[in-house]
Scaffold this motif. Sequence first.
Motif, short mmCIF file in Angstrom:
data_model
loop_
_atom_site.label_atom_id
_atom_site.label_comp_id
_atom_site.label_asym_id
_atom_site.label_seq_id
_atom_site.Cartn_x
_atom_site.Cartn_y
_atom_site.Cartn_z
N UNK A 1 0.81 -1.22 0.00
CA UNK A 1 0.00 0.00 0.00
C UNK A 1 0.85 1.27 0.00
N UNK A 2 2.11 1.18 0.42
CA UNK A 2 2.99 2.35 0.45
C UNK A 2 3.69 2.59 -0.88
N UNK A 3 3.55 1.66 -1.82
CA UNK A 3 4.27 1.73 -3.09
C UNK A 3 3.42 2.39 -4.17
N UNK A 4 4.11 2.89 -5.19
CA UNK A 4 3.41 3.44 -6.35
C UNK A 4 2.64 2.34 -7.05
N UNK A 5 1.64 2.72 -7.83
CA UNK A 5 0.87 1.75 -8.61
C UNK A 5 1.18 2.02 -10.08
N UNK A 6 1.66 0.99 -10.76
CA UNK A 6 1.95 1.08 -12.18
C UNK A 6 0.88 0.32 -12.95
N UNK A 7 0.20 1.01 -13.85
CA UNK A 7 -0.77 0.35 -14.72
C UNK A 7 -0.35 0.58 -16.16
N UNK A 8 -0.81 -0.28 -17.04
CA UNK A 8 -0.43 -0.17 -18.44
C UNK A 8 -1.61 -0.54 -19.33
N UNK A 9 -1.51 -0.11 -20.58
CA UNK A 9 -2.44 -0.54 -21.63
C UNK A 9 -1.68 -0.50 -22.95
N UNK A 10 -2.11 -1.33 -23.87
CA UNK A 10 -1.48 -1.38 -25.19
C UNK A 10 -2.32 -0.63 -26.20
N UNK A 11 -1.63 0.09 -27.07
CA UNK A 11 -2.26 0.80 -28.17
C UNK A 11 -1.42 0.51 -29.41
N UNK B 1 1.60 -0.72 -31.26
CA UNK B 1 2.98 -0.97 -30.79
C UNK B 1 3.39 0.01 -29.69
N UNK B 2 2.44 0.74 -29.16
CA UNK B 2 2.69 1.68 -28.06
C UNK B 2 2.19 1.10 -26.74
N UNK B 3 2.90 1.45 -25.68
CA UNK B 3 2.50 1.02 -24.33
C UNK B 3 2.29 2.30 -23.51
N UNK B 4 1.08 2.48 -23.01
CA UNK B 4 0.77 3.61 -22.13
C UNK B 4 0.94 3.12 -20.69
N UNK B 5 1.73 3.87 -19.91
CA UNK B 5 2.00 3.51 -18.51
C UNK B 5 1.62 4.69 -17.64
N UNK B 6 0.94 4.38 -16.53
CA UNK B 6 0.60 5.40 -15.54
C UNK B 6 1.22 4.99 -14.22
N UNK B 7 1.97 5.92 -13.63
CA UNK B 7 2.58 5.74 -12.32
C UNK B 7 1.79 6.61 -11.35
N UNK B 8 1.06 5.99 -10.42
CA UNK B 8 0.18 6.74 -9.50
C UNK B 8 0.63 6.55 -8.07
N UNK B 9 0.48 7.62 -7.29
CA UNK B 9 0.86 7.61 -5.87
C UNK B 9 -0.35 7.83 -4.98
N UNK B 10 -0.21 7.46 -3.73
CA UNK B 10 -1.32 7.53 -2.78
C UNK B 10 -1.80 8.96 -2.54
N UNK B 11 -0.96 9.96 -2.83
CA UNK B 11 -1.39 11.35 -2.63
C UNK B 11 -2.21 11.87 -3.81
N UNK B 12 -2.47 11.00 -4.80
CA UNK B 12 -3.27 11.39 -5.96
C UNK B 12 -2.45 11.86 -7.14
N UNK B 13 -1.16 12.09 -6.96
CA UNK B 13 -0.32 12.53 -8.08
C UNK B 13 -0.04 11.35 -9.00
N UNK B 14 0.22 11.66 -10.26
CA UNK B 14 0.52 10.59 -11.22
C UNK B 14 1.34 11.14 -12.37
N UNK B 15 2.03 10.22 -13.03
CA UNK B 15 2.80 10.51 -14.23
C UNK B 15 2.34 9.52 -15.29
N UNK B 16 2.22 9.99 -16.50
CA UNK B 16 1.79 9.12 -17.60
C UNK B 16 2.75 9.29 -18.77
N UNK B 17 3.12 8.18 -19.37
CA UNK B 17 4.01 8.18 -20.54
C UNK B 17 3.50 7.15 -21.54
N UNK B 18 3.80 7.41 -22.79
CA UNK B 18 3.53 6.45 -23.87
C UNK B 18 4.85 6.13 -24.54
N UNK B 19 5.17 4.85 -24.61
CA UNK B 19 6.42 4.40 -25.21
C UNK B 19 6.11 3.53 -26.42
#
Length: 182
Positions: A148-158, A160-178
Motif C-alpha cells: 500500500x505504500x508503493x506506487x501503482x503502475x498500470x499499463x495498456x497497449x495501443x 505498438x505503443x505502451x501507455x503507462x501510468x505511475x500513480x501515488x497515494x497522494x493522488x499525483x501521477x505521471x503518464x508516458x507512452x512508449x
Amino acid sequence: MKKLHSTAILLVCMGGLPACGSSSDEREAVRAANETVLAEAAADEALNHADAALGKMDKPGAVAPREPTTLSRKDQVRACKAGIAILMGKSPSIMKASADGDIVHNQYKRPDDGKLWKQDCRIVGNRIHWRGVDSFAGSGTERWRDGPEDEILTFSFEGNKVRVIEAYSDGSKTEEVYTIKS
C-alpha cells in the motif's frame, strides 16, 4: 494481541461499567475511544484481507501467489520495459528483457556511468509489480513493490505503443507512452 486488547476494552466500556465514566463528558470520551478502536480494528482487518488477496510475503525475494497473466511473453516484456522506463526515467530502448514463466527479467546499463541495473517484473491484471535485483553489491533480490505504500503502475497497449501510468497515494501521477515493438 493489540486487536484482542482493544476489543476487550471496547466490550467493558460498552457494558456501561462505572469505570467507563459517569459524566456526559466521560461517556463521550469513551464513545469516541470506542469508535477509534472499531475503526482501527476494521482497518487492520481490511489490510489483512488485502495482504491475503495479494499473497503479500514479507521475505525479500519471495514470490507471492498471483492470478496468471494471459499476455504473451512478448507483451509481458513490453509492459515491464515501459514500467521500468517510467520509474527510472530511462528509455526502454536501452533495456534488455526476457520472460521466464510469469517473471520478466529486465536490465540496462546506465548510459552516464555504465552501471548495470536489474529488475524483475510480473504482470497482475493491468498492473506491473516490480522489484530491484542486486541494486547494491550483493543485495540480492529485493521486495516486490506491491504494498500500500508503493506506487501503482498500470499499463495498456495501443498497437505498438505502451501507455503507462505511475500513480501515488497522494493522488499525483505521471503518464508516458512508449513505442516498444513486440
